[in-house]
Design a protein around this motif. Structure first.
Motif, PDB file in Angstrom:
ATOM      1  N   GLU A 146      32.012  21.216  12.891  1.00  0.00           N
ATOM      2  CA  GLU A 146      33.069  21.266  13.899  1.00  0.00           C
ATOM      3  C   GLU A 146      33.555  22.701  14.117  1.00  0.00           C
ATOM      4  N   ASN A 147      33.432  23.531  13.086  1.00  0.00           N
ATOM      5  CA  ASN A 147      33.919  24.913  13.151  1.00  0.00           C
ATOM      6  C   ASN A 147      32.951  25.847  13.857  1.00  0.00           C
ATOM      7  N   ILE A 148      31.739  25.385  14.145  1.00  0.00           N
ATOM      8  CA  ILE A 148      30.727  26.256  14.728  1.00  0.00           C
ATOM      9  C   ILE A 148      31.195  26.862  16.052  1.00  0.00           C
ATOM     10  N   SER A 149      31.668  26.021  16.972  1.00  0.00           N
ATOM     11  CA  SER A 149      32.077  26.520  18.283  1.00  0.00           C
ATOM     12  C   SER A 149      33.299  27.426  18.172  1.00  0.00           C
ATOM     13  N   VAL A 150      34.219  27.111  17.235  1.00  0.00           N
ATOM     14  CA  VAL A 150      35.387  27.979  17.032  1.00  0.00           C
ATOM     15  C   VAL A 150      34.932  29.347  16.536  1.00  0.00           C
ATOM     16  N   LEU A 151      34.031  29.352  15.578  1.00  0.00           N
ATOM     17  CA  LEU A 151      33.522  30.597  15.013  1.00  0.00           C
ATOM     18  C   LEU A 151      32.871  31.457  16.094  1.00  0.00           C
ATOM     19  N   ARG A 152      32.076  30.821  16.935  1.00  0.00           N
ATOM     20  CA  ARG A 152      31.349  31.556  17.975  1.00  0.00           C
ATOM     21  C   ARG A 152      32.238  32.030  19.105  1.00  0.00           C
TER      22      ARG A 152
ATOM     23  N   MET B 269      23.736  26.746  22.125  1.00  0.00           N
ATOM     24  CA  MET B 269      24.131  26.499  23.513  1.00  0.00           C
ATOM     25  C   MET B 269      24.885  27.684  24.111  1.00  0.00           C
ATOM     26  N   GLU B 270      24.870  27.751  25.435  1.00  0.00           N
ATOM     27  CA  GLU B 270      25.657  28.745  26.152  1.00  0.00           C
ATOM     28  C   GLU B 270      27.133  28.346  26.120  1.00  0.00           C
ATOM     29  N   THR B 271      28.004  29.279  26.473  1.00  0.00           N
ATOM     30  CA  THR B 271      29.434  28.988  26.498  1.00  0.00           C
ATOM     31  C   THR B 271      29.721  27.902  27.522  1.00  0.00           C
ATOM     32  N   PRO B 272      30.309  26.777  27.120  1.00  0.00           N
ATOM     33  CA  PRO B 272      30.599  25.717  28.089  1.00  0.00           C
ATOM     34  C   PRO B 272      31.746  26.110  29.014  1.00  0.00           C
ATOM     35  N   VAL B 273      31.820  25.444  30.160  1.00  0.00           N
ATOM     36  CA  VAL B 273      32.875  25.720  31.129  1.00  0.00           C
ATOM     37  C   VAL B 273      34.247  25.431  30.526  1.00  0.00           C
TER      38      VAL B 273
ATOM     39  N   GLU C  93      31.963  16.381  28.564  1.00  0.00           N
ATOM     40  CA  GLU C  93      30.794  16.479  29.433  1.00  0.00           C
ATOM     41  C   GLU C  93      30.301  17.915  29.550  1.00  0.00           C
ATOM     42  N   ASP C  94      31.208  18.888  29.560  1.00  0.00           N
ATOM     43  CA  ASP C  94      30.800  20.290  29.660  1.00  0.00           C
ATOM     44  C   ASP C  94      30.041  20.726  28.412  1.00  0.00           C
ATOM     45  N   ILE C  95      30.512  20.300  27.255  1.00  0.00           N
ATOM     46  CA  ILE C  95      29.822  20.655  26.007  1.00  0.00           C
ATOM     47  C   ILE C  95      28.470  19.951  25.930  1.00  0.00           C
ATOM     48  N   ARG C  96      28.426  18.689  26.282  1.00  0.00           N
ATOM     49  CA  ARG C  96      27.164  17.942  26.199  1.00  0.00           C
ATOM     50  C   ARG C  96      26.163  18.425  27.239  1.00  0.00           C
ATOM     51  N   ASN C  97      26.651  18.914  28.373  1.00  0.00           N
ATOM     52  CA  ASN C  97      25.741  19.510  29.368  1.00  0.00           C
ATOM     53  C   ASN C  97      25.002  20.702  28.775  1.00  0.00           C
ATOM     54  N   GLU C  98      25.726  21.563  28.056  1.00  0.00           N
ATOM     55  CA  GLU C  98      25.097  22.757  27.485  1.00  0.00           C
ATOM     56  C   GLU C  98      24.127  22.395  26.367  1.00  0.00           C
ATOM     57  N   LYS C  99      24.455  21.379  25.572  1.00  0.00           N
ATOM     58  CA  LYS C  99      23.539  20.952  24.516  1.00  0.00           C
ATOM     59  C   LYS C  99      22.234  20.428  25.111  1.00  0.00           C
TER      60      LYS C  99
ATOM     61  N   GLN D 156      34.465  11.945  23.658  1.00  0.00           N
ATOM     62  CA  GLN D 156      33.003  11.841  23.572  1.00  0.00           C
ATOM     63  C   GLN D 156      32.325  13.144  23.161  1.00  0.00           C
ATOM     64  N   ARG D 157      33.107  14.184  22.878  1.00  0.00           N
ATOM     65  CA  ARG D 157      32.552  15.537  22.734  1.00  0.00           C
ATOM     66  C   ARG D 157      31.405  15.618  21.730  1.00  0.00           C
ATOM     67  N   LEU D 158      31.528  14.948  20.583  1.00  0.00           N
ATOM     68  CA  LEU D 158      30.515  15.050  19.540  1.00  0.00           C
ATOM     69  C   LEU D 158      29.670  13.786  19.408  1.00  0.00           C
ATOM     70  N   PHE D 159      29.720  12.939  20.422  1.00  0.00           N
ATOM     71  CA  PHE D 159      28.813  11.794  20.472  1.00  0.00           C
ATOM     72  C   PHE D 159      27.644  12.144  21.395  1.00  0.00           C
ATOM     73  N   ILE D 160      26.514  11.521  21.152  1.00  0.00           N
ATOM     74  CA  ILE D 160      25.273  11.902  21.826  1.00  0.00           C
ATOM     75  C   ILE D 160      25.113  11.120  23.121  1.00  0.00           C
ATOM     76  N   ARG D 161      24.874  11.840  24.205  1.00  0.00           N
ATOM     77  CA  ARG D 161      24.670  11.224  25.517  1.00  0.00           C
ATOM     78  C   ARG D 161      23.215  10.805  25.657  1.00  0.00           C
ATOM     79  N   SER D 162      22.935   9.885  26.558  1.00  0.00           N
ATOM     80  CA  SER D 162      21.580   9.339  26.662  1.00  0.00           C
ATOM     81  C   SER D 162      20.546  10.400  27.018  1.00  0.00           C
ATOM     82  N   ASP D 163      20.893  11.355  27.917  1.00  0.00           N
ATOM     83  CA  ASP D 163      19.898  12.380  28.263  1.00  0.00           C
ATOM     84  C   ASP D 163      19.685  13.355  27.108  1.00  0.00           C
TER      85      ASP D 163
END
Length: 420
Positions: free
Chosen positions: A112-118, A176-180, A185-191, A356-363
């Motif tokens: 969970e700390n990865i995105s904060v660190l980055r 991943m790139e910096t999300p909007v 949805e923005d975080i999962r788009n980048e993943k 839904q941020r850390l749950f996996i989307r179908s795509d």
């Protein structure tokens, strides 16, 4: 705890019986007492009965005045085809935003700390590219075997159980790139973009192994095929190491190394970012010809004894010029007095709050399976034999050769092991 337990009850029924789910619905309504309530079904059951339960719960036990959500626990299929079929089955009765595909590793405190660190430290974000990073490593090891899960494990193996989901999802967060925004949805788009940019995994970039029996200090530890639930000729890997590449502008040419295994020398999960050496390094005489020893390394230890530390070089006090490698560290147990919540606690709370941020989307699930399905089929069709390694060892010898192929050393093989 007593107040919570008073609200709990048990109701039995058959997975595929709509009549029994109608009875459950009536029982729930008694407890809801006419209030606007949401219902969350947590399916910690074998995947082959997911659809039956979702069908019955959706048709006969959905919330009539609130929303209904379903948590689906991995494994999400065995390959691209079975995963897609499972998704189609779920979507006959649920919308995508009702489905919460749970991977508890994504809610570990350090993950969970990865995105904060980055994204909140100017120190790291400018360095997060091929220009400064030599390789990244994602390491998962357990010092025990399959522990009563032999039947399940022999059908899936370490690649499906750990590599294709836990490690690959963490890699996507890291790369991943910096999300909007921080919206799900923005975080999962980048993943998903990361997964779609990855090069298909090749057999020559994979090492598989299987632990064998081993006697140490007069004690004999059983091998994988020694268990009565496992066929004697089983080729199921209990260890896998792989090198992957992301073909985009940020990561072109940077090797991403993964390894996961059971019955190894230690229980650990960590992420290692190895940086390039300083150009024209002034102190290279202190390190000899091996400039790899003169590089910085960022280590995120997910478990046990959670910590983040950065390996830097400093001068040893004294009249001479002798360099040392030290750690700038954030040791969680020393820095924070609070107990670190369990990952499943966090995910259940997220599902209740519809995060839904850390749950996996179908795509995202589709992208992950597309990377691994061809390799898994090739391993099974060619009946590739895993390299045997003794219980309590560091795994197959060929793992070292795989890293050396890309001029990399596994970071967990050194003598350094930070203790807070």
């Amino acid at each position: 705890m007593d107040q919570f337990l008073k609200r709990c009850f048990y109701h039995s029924g058959q997975y595929d019986s709509e009549e029994h789910f109608v009875e459950l619905d009536q029982k729930l309504k008694e407890h809801e007492a006419g209030r606007i309530t949401n219902r969350l079904f947590y399916l910690s059951i074998p995947p082959n009965i997911f659809i039956d339960v979702v069908k019955c719960s959706s048709l006969s036990a959905s919330s009539s005045i609130g929303c209904t959500r379903v948590i689906v626990k991995k494994t999400f299929g065995r390959d691209s085809e079975s995963s897609a079929a499972l998704t189609r089955g779920l979507k006959q009765y649920l919308e995508e935003d009702q489905i919460f595909r749970i991977d508890h590793y994504l809610r570990k405190e350090l993950v969970e700390n990865i995105s904060v660190l980055r994204f909140s430290n100017l120190l790291f974000e400018p360095l997060w590219s091929r220009q400064y990073i030599r390789n990244m490593q994602f390491i998962f090891s357990e010092d025990f075997g399959t522990e009563g899960r032999e039947g399940y494990f022999d059908s899936y193996g370490i690649i499906r159980d750990i590599t294709q989901n836990h490690l690959l999802q963490i890699l996507a967060l890291f790369a991943m790139e910096t999300p909007v925004s921080l919206d799900a949805e923005d975080i999962r788009n980048e993943k998903v973009k990361v997964l779609r940019s990855m090069r298909p995994l090749q057999l020559e970039n994979m090492v598989i192994g299987q632990f064998r029996s081993h006697t140490k200090n007069g004690v004999t530890y059983r091998g994988y095929v020694d268990d009565k639930m496992v066929p004697k000729d089983s080729l199921t890997p209990t260890f896998a190491a792989a090198v992957l590449f992301i073909d985009n502008a940020r990561w072109d040419g940077v090797p991403f190394l993964m390894k996961a295994g059971k019955a190894l020398h230690a229980r650990t999960a960590e992420i290692r970012v190895q940086f390039r050496h300083v150009p024209g390094y002034l102190y290279k005489r202190s390190f000899g010809k091996d400039l790899d020893q003169a590089t910085n390394e960022l280590v995120i230890r997910v478990q046990p004894d959670e910590a983040i530390y950065l390996k830097i070089h400093d001068k040893v006090p004294g009249l001479g010029m002798r360099l040392d490698c030290s750690n700038l560290n954030l040791h969680y147990a020393a820095r924070y007095s609070k107990e670190i919540p369990d990952a499943c606690e966090r995910l259940l709370l997220d599902a209740i709050q519809e995060k839904q941020r850390l749950f996996i989307r179908s795509d995202g699930l589709d992208g992950a399976w597309k990377l691994f399905t061809p390799l898994l089929k090739e391993l099974e069709e060619k009946k590739i034999t895993p390299e045997l390694y003794p219980c309590g060892s560091r795994g197959p010898v060929r793992t070292h050769h795989l890293a050396e192929k890309y001029n990399v050393q596994w970071g967990d093989l050194g003598t350094e092991h930070y203790q807070g």
